[in-house]
Enzyme design. Structure first.
Site, PDB file in Angstrom:
ATOM      1  N   HIS A 135       1.581   0.604  -1.795  1.00 53.58           N
ATOM      2  CA  HIS A 135       2.068  -0.732  -1.447  1.00 53.58           C
ATOM      3  C   HIS A 135       3.091  -1.148  -2.501  1.00 53.58           C
ATOM      4  O   HIS A 135       2.806  -1.071  -3.707  1.00 53.58           O
ATOM      5  CB  HIS A 135       0.935  -1.761  -1.494  1.00 53.58           C
ATOM      6  CG  HIS A 135      -0.162  -1.583  -0.488  1.00 53.58           C
ATOM      7  ND1 HIS A 135      -0.276  -2.366   0.641  1.00 53.58           N
ATOM      8  CD2 HIS A 135      -1.208  -0.736  -0.448  1.00 53.58           C
ATOM      9  CE1 HIS A 135      -1.357  -2.014   1.323  1.00 53.58           C
ATOM     10  NE2 HIS A 135      -1.951  -1.029   0.686  1.00 53.58           N
TER      11      HIS A 135
ATOM     12  N   HIS B 211      -0.919   5.934   0.815  1.00 55.14           N
ATOM     13  CA  HIS B 211       0.225   5.019   0.842  1.00 55.14           C
ATOM     14  C   HIS B 211       0.279   4.204  -0.439  1.00 55.14           C
ATOM     15  O   HIS B 211      -0.745   3.871  -1.030  1.00 55.14           O
ATOM     16  CB  HIS B 211       0.184   4.093   2.061  1.00 55.14           C
ATOM     17  CG  HIS B 211      -1.115   3.374   2.250  1.00 55.14           C
ATOM     18  ND1 HIS B 211      -2.222   3.977   2.799  1.00 55.14           N
ATOM     19  CD2 HIS B 211      -1.491   2.102   1.971  1.00 55.14           C
ATOM     20  CE1 HIS B 211      -3.220   3.114   2.851  1.00 55.14           C
ATOM     21  NE2 HIS B 211      -2.804   1.963   2.340  1.00 55.14           N
TER      22      HIS B 211
ATOM     23  N   VAL C 285      -6.582   2.376   5.733  1.00 54.88           N
ATOM     24  CA  VAL C 285      -5.865   3.417   6.478  1.00 54.88           C
ATOM     25  C   VAL C 285      -5.899   4.682   5.618  1.00 54.88           C
ATOM     26  O   VAL C 285      -5.401   4.682   4.483  1.00 54.88           O
ATOM     27  CB  VAL C 285      -4.410   3.009   6.783  1.00 54.88           C
ATOM     28  CG1 VAL C 285      -3.677   4.155   7.479  1.00 54.88           C
ATOM     29  CG2 VAL C 285      -4.377   1.753   7.652  1.00 54.88           C
TER      30      VAL C 285
ATOM     31  N   ARG D 222       7.822  -1.601   6.553  1.00 57.31           N
ATOM     32  CA  ARG D 222       7.248  -2.898   6.184  1.00 57.31           C
ATOM     33  C   ARG D 222       5.813  -3.013   6.694  1.00 57.31           C
ATOM     34  O   ARG D 222       5.526  -2.608   7.824  1.00 57.31           O
ATOM     35  CB  ARG D 222       8.110  -4.047   6.724  1.00 57.31           C
ATOM     36  CG  ARG D 222       9.480  -4.044   6.078  1.00 57.31           C
ATOM     37  CD  ARG D 222      10.262  -5.322   6.267  1.00 57.31           C
ATOM     38  NE  ARG D 222      11.624  -5.103   5.780  1.00 57.31           N
ATOM     39  CZ  ARG D 222      11.992  -5.193   4.504  1.00 57.31           C
ATOM     40  NH1 ARG D 222      11.121  -5.536   3.579  1.00 57.31           N
ATOM     41  NH2 ARG D 222      13.243  -4.939   4.137  1.00 57.31           N
ATOM     42  N   ASP D 223       4.951  -3.547   5.816  1.00 58.39           N
ATOM     43  CA  ASP D 223       3.557  -3.752   6.206  1.00 58.39           C
ATOM     44  C   ASP D 223       3.501  -4.750   7.360  1.00 58.39           C
ATOM     45  O   ASP D 223       4.185  -5.764   7.357  1.00 58.39           O
ATOM     46  CB  ASP D 223       2.733  -4.260   5.016  1.00 58.39           C
ATOM     47  CG  ASP D 223       1.239  -4.107   5.241  1.00 58.39           C
ATOM     48  OD1 ASP D 223       0.616  -3.274   4.550  1.00 58.39           O
ATOM     49  OD2 ASP D 223       0.691  -4.815   6.108  1.00 58.39           O
ATOM     50  N   ILE D 224       2.636  -4.459   8.321  1.00 61.39           N
ATOM     51  CA  ILE D 224       2.535  -5.303   9.516  1.00 61.39           C
ATOM     52  C   ILE D 224       1.893  -6.660   9.193  1.00 61.39           C
ATOM     53  O   ILE D 224       2.098  -7.631   9.922  1.00 61.39           O
ATOM     54  CB  ILE D 224       1.770  -4.539  10.617  1.00 61.39           C
ATOM     55  CG1 ILE D 224       2.119  -5.061  12.001  1.00 61.39           C
ATOM     56  CG2 ILE D 224       0.272  -4.518  10.370  1.00 61.39           C
ATOM     57  CD1 ILE D 224       1.673  -4.139  13.124  1.00 61.39           C
TER      58      ILE D 224
ATOM     59  N   ASN E 249      -4.744   1.647  -2.876  1.00 63.27           N
ATOM     60  CA  ASN E 249      -6.181   1.505  -2.678  1.00 63.27           C
ATOM     61  C   ASN E 249      -6.755   2.867  -2.283  1.00 63.27           C
ATOM     62  O   ASN E 249      -6.167   3.578  -1.474  1.00 63.27           O
ATOM     63  CB  ASN E 249      -6.457   0.473  -1.579  1.00 63.27           C
ATOM     64  CG  ASN E 249      -5.941  -0.911  -1.947  1.00 63.27           C
ATOM     65  OD1 ASN E 249      -6.043  -1.315  -3.101  1.00 63.27           O
ATOM     66  ND2 ASN E 249      -5.371  -1.619  -0.990  1.00 63.27           N
TER      67      ASN E 249
HETATM   68  P1  AMP Z   1      -5.002  -0.303   2.722  1.00 60.54           P
HETATM   69  O1  AMP Z   1      -5.957  -1.420   3.025  1.00 60.54           O
HETATM   70  O2  AMP Z   1      -4.614  -0.167   1.292  1.00 60.54           O
HETATM   71  O3  AMP Z   1      -5.491   1.007   3.325  1.00 60.54           O
HETATM   72  O4  AMP Z   1      -3.649  -0.707   3.427  1.00 60.54           O
HETATM   73  C1  AMP Z   1      -3.376  -0.468   4.762  1.00 60.54           C
HETATM   74  C2  AMP Z   1      -2.209  -1.355   5.110  1.00 60.54           C
HETATM   75  O5  AMP Z   1      -1.614  -0.856   6.297  1.00 60.54           O
HETATM   76  C3  AMP Z   1      -2.585  -2.811   5.391  1.00 60.54           C
HETATM   77  O6  AMP Z   1      -1.882  -3.656   4.482  1.00 60.54           O
HETATM   78  C4  AMP Z   1      -2.159  -3.020   6.846  1.00 60.54           C
HETATM   79  O7  AMP Z   1      -1.618  -4.302   7.076  1.00 60.54           O
HETATM   80  C5  AMP Z   1      -1.115  -1.922   7.037  1.00 60.54           C
HETATM   81  N1  AMP Z   1      -0.937  -1.443   8.395  1.00 60.54           N
HETATM   82  C6  AMP Z   1      -1.897  -1.011   9.247  1.00 60.54           C
HETATM   83  N2  AMP Z   1      -1.349  -0.600  10.406  1.00 60.54           N
HETATM   84  C7  AMP Z   1      -0.005  -0.763  10.267  1.00 60.54           C
HETATM   85  C8  AMP Z   1       1.116  -0.530  11.124  1.00 60.54           C
HETATM   86  N3  AMP Z   1       0.966  -0.041  12.353  1.00 60.54           N
HETATM   87  N4  AMP Z   1       2.347  -0.812  10.648  1.00 60.54           N
HETATM   88  C9  AMP Z   1       2.521  -1.321   9.414  1.00 60.54           C
HETATM   89  N5  AMP Z   1       1.499  -1.556   8.545  1.00 60.54           N
HETATM   90  C10 AMP Z   1       0.259  -1.295   8.974  1.00 60.54           C
END
Ligand code: AMP
Ligand code: ZN
Length: 114
Positions: free
Chosen positions: A102, A100, A96, A29-31, A87
């Site tokens: 979403h 990944h 990140v 799950r996204d944080i 993204n």
């Molecule tokens: P993006 O902006 O597409 O690179 O998405 C990165 C996503 O990773 C964001 O929606 C963040 O909220 C999520 N995120 C970053 N660190 C963590 C973590 N430790 N656990 C869960 N989600 C994370």
């Protein structure tokens, strides 16, 4: 990638709410969820983005999507619909740099092309 947070989640070195794991991918799950369901599906091996995929990764790339679809069913949002987003790079808003997908749903989405 020793300093990559998603690599650390895959290896259980950073805690996350993991909803699925197999030999190829991990989902958690996204944080900072933007909708009632917001899950990230990542390859277990470090690939920085879609731009880092090679022809050898085609089965893996497909698996990311099929797992996303299965998780949508498990979350109960397959009928109502959902959004899959990857993204990529600076203009794509990637923050990140570990590939990944979403999976976002549980409420109506605004138009995506803004
Ligand atoms: P993006 O902006 O597409 O690179 O998405 C990165 C996503 O990773 C964001 O929606 C963040 O909220 C999520 N995120 C970053 N660190 C963590 C973590 N430790 N656990 C869960 N989600 C994370
Ligand atoms: Zn990584």
């Amino acid at each position: 990638m020793s300093d990559c947070v998603f690599c650390k989640i895959v290896k259980n070195e950073v805690s996350a709410s993991i909803v699925y794991h197999d030999e190829q991918v991990t989902a958690f799950r996204d944080i900072h969820p933007v909708a009632p369901t917001h899950i990230l599906i990542v390859p277990n091996k470090h690939i920085h983005s879609v731009s880092g995929l090679t022809t050898e990764d085609e089965a893996l790339a497909g698996h990311l999507l099929t797992v996303a679809g299965r998780l949508a069913s498990q979350e109960g949002i397959a009928q109502s619909g959902y959004r899959i987003i990857t993204n990529t790079g600076a203009h794509g808003g990637q923050t990140v740099f570990h590939l990944h997908v979403h999976l976002i749903g549980g409420q109506p989405m605004r138009h995506p092309m803004g």
